[in-house]
Each structure stands twice: as C-alpha cells, then as structure tokens.
Design an enzyme around this catalytic site. Structure first.
Site, PDB file in Angstrom:
ATOM      1  N   TRP A 115      -9.904  12.836 -12.728  1.00  0.00           N
ATOM      2  CA  TRP A 115      -8.971  13.972 -12.629  1.00  0.00           C
ATOM      3  C   TRP A 115      -9.166  14.967 -13.770  1.00  0.00           C
ATOM      4  O   TRP A 115      -8.539  16.017 -13.782  1.00  0.00           O
ATOM      5  CB  TRP A 115      -7.525  13.494 -12.557  1.00  0.00           C
ATOM      6  CG  TRP A 115      -7.187  12.393 -13.504  1.00  0.00           C
ATOM      7  CD1 TRP A 115      -6.735  12.516 -14.772  1.00  0.00           C
ATOM      8  CD2 TRP A 115      -7.265  10.986 -13.240  1.00  0.00           C
ATOM      9  NE1 TRP A 115      -6.542  11.282 -15.325  1.00  0.00           N
ATOM     10  CE2 TRP A 115      -6.846  10.322 -14.408  1.00  0.00           C
ATOM     11  CE3 TRP A 115      -7.645  10.225 -12.127  1.00  0.00           C
ATOM     12  CZ2 TRP A 115      -6.810   8.929 -14.492  1.00  0.00           C
ATOM     13  CZ3 TRP A 115      -7.599   8.844 -12.225  1.00  0.00           C
ATOM     14  CH2 TRP A 115      -7.187   8.215 -13.390  1.00  0.00           C
ATOM     15  N   ARG A 116     -10.013  14.601 -14.735  1.00  0.00           N
ATOM     16  CA  ARG A 116     -10.326  15.582 -15.785  1.00  0.00           C
ATOM     17  C   ARG A 116     -11.548  16.411 -15.421  1.00  0.00           C
ATOM     18  O   ARG A 116     -11.892  17.356 -16.131  1.00  0.00           O
ATOM     19  CB  ARG A 116     -10.586  14.869 -17.113  1.00  0.00           C
ATOM     20  CG  ARG A 116      -9.318  14.287 -17.684  1.00  0.00           C
ATOM     21  CD  ARG A 116      -9.528  13.700 -19.056  1.00  0.00           C
ATOM     22  NE  ARG A 116      -8.278  13.141 -19.540  1.00  0.00           N
ATOM     23  CZ  ARG A 116      -8.185  12.275 -20.527  1.00  0.00           C
ATOM     24  NH1 ARG A 116      -9.272  11.863 -21.160  1.00  0.00           N
ATOM     25  NH2 ARG A 116      -7.008  11.820 -20.902  1.00  0.00           N
TER      26      ARG A 116
ATOM     27  N   GLU B 133      -1.268  12.342 -11.716  1.00  0.00           N
ATOM     28  CA  GLU B 133      -0.075  12.233 -12.575  1.00  0.00           C
ATOM     29  C   GLU B 133       0.963  11.297 -11.950  1.00  0.00           C
ATOM     30  O   GLU B 133       1.602  10.522 -12.645  1.00  0.00           O
ATOM     31  CB  GLU B 133       0.556  13.611 -12.798  1.00  0.00           C
ATOM     32  CG  GLU B 133      -0.224  14.513 -13.729  1.00  0.00           C
ATOM     33  CD  GLU B 133      -0.166  14.055 -15.188  1.00  0.00           C
ATOM     34  OE1 GLU B 133       0.805  13.397 -15.569  1.00  0.00           O
ATOM     35  OE2 GLU B 133      -1.127  14.348 -15.916  1.00  0.00           O
TER      36      GLU B 133
ATOM     37  N   LEU C  22      -0.110  -0.279  -4.616  1.00  0.00           N
ATOM     38  CA  LEU C  22       0.029   0.419  -5.904  1.00  0.00           C
ATOM     39  C   LEU C  22       1.450   0.271  -6.479  1.00  0.00           C
ATOM     40  O   LEU C  22       1.667   0.503  -7.660  1.00  0.00           O
ATOM     41  CB  LEU C  22      -0.333   1.897  -5.716  1.00  0.00           C
ATOM     42  CG  LEU C  22      -0.656   2.715  -6.954  1.00  0.00           C
ATOM     43  CD1 LEU C  22      -1.735   2.070  -7.802  1.00  0.00           C
ATOM     44  CD2 LEU C  22      -1.111   4.124  -6.559  1.00  0.00           C
TER      45      LEU C  22
END
Ligand code: SF4
Length: 369
Positions: free
Chosen positions: A35-36, A48, A91
């Site tokens: 995600w970066r 997030e 999850l």
C-alpha cells in the site's frame, strides 16, 4: 512511579531534529509494503481498515485478494455483502468489512466514487475514526493530518516520558503527534512513525540503541523504556453481549459451526450468533448475524437460556433463542464448517464451556416438531 503527563517541553530545535532523524532513518529502514507503492486512495483506505487490530503479515494476503476481487471503490460498492464477508473471511472483526462496504456505497453515491480529502467528511464514513482518517489522508494525499494508533501512542509516551496510561493522556498525545508532524512530508513522517513503533519501539525490549530518537527520548534516558507505557489501573473487564441461535430444521436437527482454527477458542464448535450492536434487539442481532455468517433465513423464536461466562480478559453473556430454519443452504462465511446434528450427537463435538451450558438447557427434541 509518579504520574507524569506527556510534556510539552519540545522546542522548535528538538522538533526539527526529531523530524530529520526519523525521516532519515525511514529512508533507509522503512518497510516496503504494497500500500506504500500506490497512491490510489481506495487501496490505501482498504489497507488502513485491514490494519486496524491486525498485524501487517496477516493483512498482506487479504489485501492482495481484496484488490483482485474488488479493484475499485465501484466494484466494492456494487458487490453483495455476502461476497464481501467471504473475501474478509478469517480476518476477524467483521464489522470492519461491513463498514467498508457501506462506506464504499456512500462514496460512490455521494462523492462520485472519490474518497473525500477533508478530515471531518472522511470521519463521517462508517469505520473511520480519527487515526484512520490521519493514516488515510496523509498516505493518499500527503495531507498534514496526525495519527495516533497503538504503536504511535507507545512511541510518543516513551519519547515524552509520560507515566500516565496512554488512555489517560490521549489529548496530550494527539497534540504531540500534531506538533511533531512534518508539514512538508506528512505522508513519509506518519509512515515512519508507524514503522518506528512496529519495528524498534516495540512493547518488549525496544531496540533503543538503533533508534533515531534515542537522544531526545525521556524513557530511554531514565532507563524506563520497559516500564513505559504503564497500563491502566485495574480496568473493568469488558462485557460482551452476544445473540446466539439454536436453529432447528424440520428433521429435528440443530445447526452447529466450527470456529476458525486460529484465535480465541479456535477450532471449537459452537452455536452460531454474534455481538449485539448498539440499539439492536437480541432477536434482530440473531437474524442479522445468521444472515451474514451463514446466509440462511430463520425465524427467531423464544428465549432458551441466558449464559454469562468470564474469560481472562472479558466477560460474555450469551442470549440464546430457539430459531426455526426457513430456507437457504448454510454457508461457512465466518467459520470453518457447519453441521446439522441431532441433540444426542452434540456430545461428540468439543464446545467451549459457555456453550456446554446451552447444551444442558436444550430439550431432547425440537420445539418445532
Ligand atoms: S529510544 Fe527506545 S524507547 Fe525511546 S523511542 Fe526509541 S525505541 Fe522507543
């Protein structure tokens, strides 16, 4: 230890030095996370939400799968909740998936699919609190919005030498996070702060000799890095309220499911159900949970039993109702396996203790026959 709040002793020179040293360390040691590598606000938003209460290593495969299945906010918004929960399956904290789904629909309906850039607007979306808003807006748009997740609280509590529990110093820690944030590089600064907490300033045995902030860190200089943050004193155990279904089919069998192998009570069997949301009745909770987790329709009937049980970190009360199975093929959306069994067969399956008290209360035959 005497109660010391986070101090506001940092002067402009300290702040500049802290920013520079942290960003320099991050340039060399920052983690390479998927995600970066993107600037897509939707993908960053997904990360997030998944990272709330979940470790990076656990999130990685879910993040990839999620974006393959729902590559855009539009794809997520038009998906049905069952397939969303299916991709989230395993999850945990399923409210996150439900909120993300609902929020995606709001973004599509109200904002033409564009993630809002204003803190107060983005915080109106379900599942987005102040720190998630900061993480999202700084990472996606490079906006100077502070963060204060669990890792950052620990770092700032140690840096400032506060001996108040972080929960008691929340307001001052937010101020500190805001004060330190580098207005020119908010994206990198916040990511660096998270990495510092996740890789060096860890809960036990922080790697202070490698830390870019050791010169200014009060806990380090006092040798208190293992004692800080102090935990809140004698917290009351949280109490969870759970609606539980004893679902009977027209053959006199009852439905049980096996919990996921990992996590609390992993691999044990139980009667299906879930947490009662604020403002919800037990009956509404049971009907909703059974639709979400098993994808079947039921009619919620009379109360069977109420069971309260204490675990080490929380107490739970199970409100168990008889339910009549109506239609649909049960699907294990939030568990490993589902079975229809006769009441006499229940002894063959391992159950958590609180569920054994439900079994004791069950009649030998279905109340619906
Ligand atoms: S010096 Fe140690 S305690 Fe202080 S911020 Fe760095 S890792 Fe954390």
């Amino acid at each position: 230890m005497e109660d010391v709040p986070p101090s506001d002793r940092l002067d402009a020179k300290d702040i500049e030095q802290l920013r520079r040293s942290l960003l320099g360390w991050y340039a060399q040691h920052g983690r390479d996370l998927p995600w970066r590598r993107t600037r897509d606000p939707y993908a960053i938003w997904v990360s997030e939400i998944m990272l709330q209460q979940t470790q990076v290593t656990t999130v990685l495969p879910y993040y990839q799968r999620w974006l393959e299945r729902f590559p855009t906010v539009f794809a997520l918004a038009r998906a049905d909740l069952q397939s969303v929960l299916k991709v989230w399956e395993g999850l945990g904290y399923y409210a996150r998936a439900r909120n993300l789904h609902r929020a995606a629909q709001m973004v599509v309906d109200d904002c033409d699919g564009r993630v809002p850039r204003e803190v107060n607007v983005v915080m109106q979306l379900p599942g987005i609190g102040r720190t998630t808003a900061g993480g999202l807006l700084s990472a996606a748009f490079n906006l100077p919005v502070p963060i204060l997740d669990g890792n950052v609280k620990r770092v700032l509590t140690r840096l400032s030498g506060s001996t108040l529990p972080p929960t008691a110093a929340q307001r001052l820690l937010w101020q500190l996070s805001e004060q330190l944030l580098d207005r020119n590089q908010p994206r990198d600064f916040n990511q660096a702060l998270m990495d510092l907490g996740a890789t060096l300033c860890v809960p036990r045995q922080p790697s202070c000799p490698l830390c870019p902030w050791r010169e200014c860190c009060v806990a380090y200089h006092l040798g208190l890095q293992e004692q800080i943050p102090v935990s809140a004193r004698s917290p009351d155990l949280p109490h969870k309220h759970i609606g539980v279904a004893a679902i009977w089919n027209d053959r006199g069998q009852i439905l049980i499911d096996r919990r996921p192998a990992r996590g609390l009570l992993g691999g044990l069997w139980e009667f299906p159900g879930g947490k009662i949301e604020p403002g919800e009745t037990v009956e509404d909770c049971i009907a909703r949970e059974i639709t979400e987790e098993l994808a079947i329709a039921i009619e919620v009937g009379d109360r069977l039993v109420e069971v309260t049980h204490a675990y080490s970190h929380f107490r739970v009360t199970l409100y168990v109702h008889h339910c009549r199975y109506l239609e649909g093929e049960p699907q294990p959306l939030a568990c490993e396996e589902i079975r229809w069994v006769k009441p006499s067969e229940l002894v063959e399956f391992p159950f958590p203790r609180a569920n054994l008290r439900i079994i004791e209360a069950l009649p030998p035959t279905s109340p619906y026959l």
